[in-house]
Design a protein around this motif. Structure first.
Motif, PDB file in Angstrom:
ATOM      1  N   GLY A  18       0.804  -1.219   0.000  1.00 29.00           N
ATOM      2  CA  GLY A  18       0.000   0.000   0.000  1.00 29.00           C
ATOM      3  C   GLY A  18       0.839   1.272   0.000  1.00 29.00           C
ATOM      4  N   ILE A  19       2.068   1.168  -0.464  1.00 33.70           N
ATOM      5  CA  ILE A  19       2.968   2.325  -0.528  1.00 33.70           C
ATOM      6  C   ILE A  19       2.871   2.922  -1.923  1.00 33.70           C
ATOM      7  CG2 ILE A  19       5.393   3.061  -0.448  1.00 33.70           C
ATOM      8  CD1 ILE A  19       5.851   0.725   1.547  1.00 33.70           C
ATOM      9  N   GLU A  20       2.632   4.230  -1.978  1.00 36.82           N
ATOM     10  CA  GLU A  20       2.429   4.890  -3.269  1.00 36.82           C
ATOM     11  C   GLU A  20       3.701   5.497  -3.852  1.00 36.82           C
ATOM     12  OE1 GLU A  20      -0.716   7.707  -2.797  1.00 36.82           O
ATOM     13  OE2 GLU A  20      -2.095   6.207  -1.997  1.00 36.82           O
ATOM     14  N   ARG A  21       4.606   5.917  -3.026  1.00 44.34           N
ATOM     15  CA  ARG A  21       5.806   6.625  -3.485  1.00 44.34           C
ATOM     16  C   ARG A  21       7.000   5.683  -3.454  1.00 44.34           C
ATOM     17  NH1 ARG A  21       7.408  12.315  -0.641  1.00 44.34           N
ATOM     18  NH2 ARG A  21       9.242  12.812  -1.858  1.00 44.34           N
ATOM     19  N   VAL A  22       7.653   5.489  -4.611  1.00 44.53           N
ATOM     20  CA  VAL A  22       8.768   4.549  -4.712  1.00 44.53           C
ATOM     21  C   VAL A  22       9.975   5.227  -5.360  1.00 44.53           C
ATOM     22  CG1 VAL A  22       9.564   2.359  -5.685  1.00 44.53           C
ATOM     23  CG2 VAL A  22       7.177   2.603  -4.970  1.00 44.53           C
ATOM     24  N   LEU A  23      11.102   5.158  -4.687  1.00 47.66           N
ATOM     25  CA  LEU A  23      12.380   5.577  -5.255  1.00 47.66           C
ATOM     26  C   LEU A  23      13.185   4.301  -5.440  1.00 47.66           C
ATOM     27  CD1 LEU A  23      13.183   8.603  -2.922  1.00 47.66           C
ATOM     28  CD2 LEU A  23      12.286   8.687  -5.252  1.00 47.66           C
ATOM     29  N   ALA A  24      13.427   3.927  -6.693  1.00 49.04           N
ATOM     30  CA  ALA A  24      14.093   2.663  -6.981  1.00 49.04           C
ATOM     31  C   ALA A  24      15.493   2.894  -7.525  1.00 49.04           C
ATOM     32  CB  ALA A  24      13.265   1.861  -7.981  1.00 49.04           C
ATOM     33  N   GLU A  25      16.277   1.818  -7.507  1.00 49.50           N
ATOM     34  CA  GLU A  25      17.652   1.821  -8.009  1.00 49.50           C
ATOM     35  C   GLU A  25      18.525   2.848  -7.287  1.00 49.50           C
ATOM     36  OE1 GLU A  25      17.712   1.805 -12.321  1.00 49.50           O
ATOM     37  OE2 GLU A  25      15.998   0.448 -12.386  1.00 49.50           O
ATOM     38  N   VAL A  26      18.265   3.011  -5.981  1.00 47.04           N
ATOM     39  CA  VAL A  26      19.045   3.934  -5.155  1.00 47.04           C
ATOM     40  C   VAL A  26      20.218   3.162  -4.559  1.00 47.04           C
ATOM     41  CG1 VAL A  26      18.998   5.498  -3.172  1.00 47.04           C
ATOM     42  CG2 VAL A  26      16.965   5.273  -4.626  1.00 47.04           C
ATOM     43  N   LEU A  27      21.411   3.671  -4.748  1.00 46.73           N
ATOM     44  CA  LEU A  27      22.609   3.023  -4.213  1.00 46.73           C
ATOM     45  C   LEU A  27      22.643   3.155  -2.695  1.00 46.73           C
ATOM     46  CD1 LEU A  27      25.186   4.286  -6.849  1.00 46.73           C
ATOM     47  CD2 LEU A  27      24.107   2.026  -6.721  1.00 46.73           C
ATOM     48  N   PRO A  28      23.239   2.178  -1.996  1.00 47.20           N
ATOM     49  CA  PRO A  28      23.284   2.229  -0.531  1.00 47.20           C
ATOM     50  C   PRO A  28      23.831   3.556   0.000  1.00 47.20           C
ATOM     51  CG  PRO A  28      24.037   0.104  -1.280  1.00 47.20           C
ATOM     52  CD  PRO A  28      23.865   0.956  -2.510  1.00 47.20           C
ATOM     53  N   GLN A  29      24.869   4.081  -0.631  1.00 44.48           N
ATOM     54  CA  GLN A  29      25.471   5.322  -0.135  1.00 44.48           C
ATOM     55  C   GLN A  29      24.574   6.535  -0.359  1.00 44.48           C
ATOM     56  OE1 GLN A  29      26.768   3.337  -2.527  1.00 44.48           O
ATOM     57  NE2 GLN A  29      27.563   4.522  -4.247  1.00 44.48           N
ATOM     58  N   ASP A  30      23.529   6.411  -1.173  1.00 44.00           N
ATOM     59  CA  ASP A  30      22.626   7.528  -1.442  1.00 44.00           C
ATOM     60  C   ASP A  30      21.336   7.472  -0.625  1.00 44.00           C
ATOM     61  OD1 ASP A  30      24.469   8.444  -3.316  1.00 44.00           O
ATOM     62  OD2 ASP A  30      23.513   7.319  -4.948  1.00 44.00           O
ATOM     63  N   LYS A  31      21.088   6.364   0.037  1.00 46.51           N
ATOM     64  CA  LYS A  31      19.833   6.205   0.777  1.00 46.51           C
ATOM     65  C   LYS A  31      19.705   7.199   1.918  1.00 46.51           C
ATOM     66  CE  LYS A  31      19.082   1.419  -0.509  1.00 46.51           C
ATOM     67  NZ  LYS A  31      19.030   0.016  -0.068  1.00 46.51           N
ATOM     68  N   ALA A  32      20.784   7.483   2.636  1.00 42.39           N
ATOM     69  CA  ALA A  32      20.721   8.436   3.755  1.00 42.39           C
ATOM     70  C   ALA A  32      20.302   9.818   3.258  1.00 42.39           C
ATOM     71  CB  ALA A  32      22.055   8.507   4.488  1.00 42.39           C
ATOM     72  N   GLN A  33      20.809  10.230   2.109  1.00 44.33           N
ATOM     73  CA  GLN A  33      20.445  11.536   1.551  1.00 44.33           C
ATOM     74  C   GLN A  33      18.965  11.565   1.172  1.00 44.33           C
ATOM     75  OE1 GLN A  33      22.325  14.241   1.627  1.00 44.33           O
ATOM     76  NE2 GLN A  33      20.622  15.395   0.795  1.00 44.33           N
ATOM     77  N   GLU A  34      18.467  10.488   0.616  1.00 41.63           N
ATOM     78  CA  GLU A  34      17.050  10.425   0.257  1.00 41.63           C
ATOM     79  C   GLU A  34      16.177  10.470   1.513  1.00 41.63           C
ATOM     80  OE1 GLU A  34      15.807  10.794  -2.690  1.00 41.63           O
ATOM     81  OE2 GLU A  34      17.719  10.692  -3.729  1.00 41.63           O
ATOM     82  N   ILE A  35      16.637   9.840   2.583  1.00 41.05           N
ATOM     83  CA  ILE A  35      15.907   9.882   3.855  1.00 41.05           C
ATOM     84  C   ILE A  35      15.882  11.316   4.387  1.00 41.05           C
ATOM     85  CG2 ILE A  35      15.997   9.167   6.291  1.00 41.05           C
ATOM     86  CD1 ILE A  35      16.958   6.411   5.228  1.00 41.05           C
ATOM     87  N   LYS A  36      17.003  12.020   4.290  1.00 46.57           N
ATOM     88  CA  LYS A  36      17.042  13.422   4.719  1.00 46.57           C
ATOM     89  C   LYS A  36      16.018  14.261   3.967  1.00 46.57           C
ATOM     90  CE  LYS A  36      21.916  13.675   6.019  1.00 46.57           C
ATOM     91  NZ  LYS A  36      23.216  14.281   5.707  1.00 46.57           N
ATOM     92  N   LYS A  37      15.871  14.021   2.675  1.00 47.12           N
ATOM     93  CA  LYS A  37      14.895  14.765   1.873  1.00 47.12           C
ATOM     94  C   LYS A  37      13.469  14.518   2.377  1.00 47.12           C
ATOM     95  CE  LYS A  37      17.608  14.643  -2.402  1.00 47.12           C
ATOM     96  NZ  LYS A  37      17.646  14.084  -3.782  1.00 47.12           N
ATOM     97  N   LEU A  38      13.162  13.271   2.695  1.00 46.93           N
ATOM     98  CA  LEU A  38      11.833  12.951   3.218  1.00 46.93           C
ATOM     99  C   LEU A  38      11.604  13.609   4.574  1.00 46.93           C
ATOM    100  CD1 LEU A  38      11.717   9.166   2.252  1.00 46.93           C
ATOM    101  CD2 LEU A  38      10.426  11.039   1.182  1.00 46.93           C
ATOM    102  N   GLN A  39      12.622  13.591   5.415  1.00 50.60           N
ATOM    103  CA  GLN A  39      12.508  14.226   6.728  1.00 50.60           C
ATOM    104  C   GLN A  39      12.333  15.732   6.599  1.00 50.60           C
ATOM    105  OE1 GLN A  39      16.120  12.433   8.226  1.00 50.60           O
ATOM    106  NE2 GLN A  39      14.959  11.077   9.598  1.00 50.60           N
TER     107      GLN A  39
END
Length: 93
Positions: A18-39
């Motif tokens: 039931g998750i609508e928003r998906v960011l795919a093919e994100v490299l492990p080293q980039d996941k923290a930055q994507e989390i910061k954007k969501l926060q």
């Protein structure tokens, strides 16, 4: 959902959850930055990681959940206490 998997796999799994928003093919080293954007959008973020390369993202998340084989996490215990709230689940495989 932020995943290193391809777009089709990410969307298929997200759809089941039931998750609508998906960011795919994100490299492990980039996941923290994507989390910061969501926060920065005011969202609370939980991160589930299954490897040491997920440590920065687990640390950045509001809740970090580390999963893996017991010997992996016990030998790298420092990862378990990096975020505000992190728990470990061991799989007996």
């Amino acid at each position: 959902m932020i995943t290193g998997d391809n777009v089709l796999t990410g969307k298929a799994i997200a759809g089941q959850l039931g998750i609508e928003r998906v960011l795919a093919e994100v490299l492990p080293q980039d996941k923290a930055q994507e989390i910061k954007k969501l926060q920065a959008e005011g969202l609370k973020v939980a991160m589930v990681g299954d490897g040491i390369n997920d440590a920065p993202a687990l640390s950045q998340a509001d809740i970090g959940i580390a999963i893996g084989r017991e010997r992996t996490w016990r030998s790298n215990r420092e990862i378990l206490f990096l975020s505000k709230m992190t728990c470990a689940m061991w799989l007996s495989l």
